[in-house]
Enzyme design. Sequence first.
Site, PDB file in Angstrom:
ATOM      1  N   SER A 263      13.734  37.091  30.082  1.00  0.00           N
ATOM      2  CA  SER A 263      15.173  37.291  30.140  1.00  0.00           C
ATOM      3  C   SER A 263      15.889  35.990  30.451  1.00  0.00           C
ATOM      4  O   SER A 263      15.456  35.203  31.295  1.00  0.00           O
ATOM      5  CB  SER A 263      15.507  38.336  31.210  1.00  0.00           C
ATOM      6  OG  SER A 263      16.867  38.314  31.550  1.00  0.00           O
ATOM      7  N   LYS A 264      17.019  35.757  29.755  1.00  0.00           N
ATOM      8  CA  LYS A 264      17.839  34.588  30.052  1.00  0.00           C
ATOM      9  C   LYS A 264      18.353  34.636  31.482  1.00  0.00           C
ATOM     10  O   LYS A 264      18.544  33.609  32.123  1.00  0.00           O
ATOM     11  CB  LYS A 264      19.032  34.524  29.092  1.00  0.00           C
ATOM     12  CG  LYS A 264      18.704  34.075  27.684  1.00  0.00           C
ATOM     13  CD  LYS A 264      19.978  33.954  26.862  1.00  0.00           C
ATOM     14  CE  LYS A 264      19.687  33.480  25.441  1.00  0.00           C
ATOM     15  NZ  LYS A 264      20.931  33.355  24.635  1.00  0.00           N
ATOM     16  N   ARG A 265      18.608  35.835  31.971  1.00  0.00           N
ATOM     17  CA  ARG A 265      19.199  35.984  33.301  1.00  0.00           C
ATOM     18  C   ARG A 265      18.189  35.805  34.417  1.00  0.00           C
ATOM     19  O   ARG A 265      18.518  35.298  35.481  1.00  0.00           O
ATOM     20  CB  ARG A 265      19.857  37.370  33.418  1.00  0.00           C
ATOM     21  CG  ARG A 265      21.018  37.577  32.450  1.00  0.00           C
ATOM     22  CD  ARG A 265      21.560  38.998  32.534  1.00  0.00           C
ATOM     23  NE  ARG A 265      22.628  39.237  31.577  1.00  0.00           N
ATOM     24  CZ  ARG A 265      23.191  40.420  31.375  1.00  0.00           C
ATOM     25  NH1 ARG A 265      22.781  41.465  32.068  1.00  0.00           N
ATOM     26  NH2 ARG A 265      24.160  40.558  30.488  1.00  0.00           N
TER      27      ARG A 265
END
Length: 501
Positions: A263-265
Amino acid sequence: MIEIKAPVRVRFAPSPTGYLHIGGVRTALFNWLFARHYGGQFILRIEDTDEKRFVAGADDDIMASLRWVGITWDEGPDNGGPHAPYVQSQRSDQGIYKTYFDQLLAAGQAYMSFTTEAELAQMRVDAEAKGLKSFRFRGAERDWPLERQRELAATGKPYTIRLKTPLEGATRFHDLVRGANEIVVQHDQLQDIVLIKASGMPVYHFAHLIDDHLMGITHVLRAEEWVPSTPYHVLLYKILDWELPVFAHLPVILRQDGKGKLSKRKDDVATNRFWERGYLHEAMANYLALQGWSYDDKTEIMTLDELVERFTIDRVQASGARWNPDKLRDMNGLYIRKLPAGEVAERMLPFLAKAGLVADPPTDDELTYVHTLTPLVHERLEELGQAPELLDFFFKELRPGADGYDPALLIPKKLDAAQTLVMLRAVHGALNAQTDWSVGALEVSLRALSEQLAVKVGPLFGAVRVAVSGRTVAPPLFEMLAALGRERSLSRVAVAAAALE
């Protein structure tokens, strides 16, 4: 083996909504390897129809990230091609998509929907309150005559254009990664998806399909998250009476613990972070190729040319691949060690310059010095970005105390400050008398001193190591002394001894 008919044309079509995710590079790499293996073309297309999430400069980052890994494109935003432009907003401005949604409206295969976002949100709430597991939108306007839709649109009321999805029957398609069995989706499990937003901009489901057809894409290799959307795409192909491309949905890349996808987050997966830390593009391409594909059960280290020669879609797995940053780091270290020391020196220079240890560009003396130091850390590097930390004491002044290293590090185990001081004074005397400053001569001198002082070489060498580097763990001692030179080595030993007085 699955039969692939050449020539093939594939594309990678990212959205410029931020830095390119390393998983996106993996998808691009598989497309590129597929195209190169079968002697086809690889197209880069920027799909920027999501105006709300658009990030300025993200398209440049996408292209830089792909080039870094070694991926080039035959047609794209920067080099053009017979189907230019390769940016969807520009294609929308040219009216390319309007032709087709007008065609769908006229044929009754799409309709103008005047349901607002607020009304749509309330419908979902109502459906949930009724115990419906999933809400499938079917607009009332789907049964209106087109003239009535146009009359309401003429009043200025905002609308979207939605696909009039069949209510009965099923859509079937094949997926190269998921075997010979058809994937069957019943139409009552679908809904009327948006094709054109109220802004007039087409959504991915519509624009990508038109572009793929017009650009002659034969195989669509994309992330498996698009499997649930594929029935809509198949429906559109059939409505427009176009030949279907061959679909291959690639496995997700899971987090290291296997719980959810990267995930980018949550994860450090922006591609530019890897070149900033000093990963070699050769190592990254090799590692990414193994994220969902394998050549056999033992071969892991492969060049790009070897990957092109060996890559076939039948070896792509359907199950998720697990991201392993430790294995990537180990592989990167292996690739660094395979490089000649001179090339490692050249690749370290930008990192040393960024840390302020050498000029940018380096002077001739700095360049020579970096080449001298490289063999001392070549075997220890796992990321080129570690070079400044490993080498900074060669470039900076070194003093014990509050602004330097802890003088207590000078004192070996089972010895005290007074005993260490005697050793360091003796070392200074021995090195000061040294006329041959070569690695071998330095070793002979200090080993002889160890016997003279009746101390083990471990404590003696350890104290000298800290005195000249400020560290208990450093490059080999005699090579380090030779690289520092006579004057700086003597000065550092003298300063260390003074700190113990």
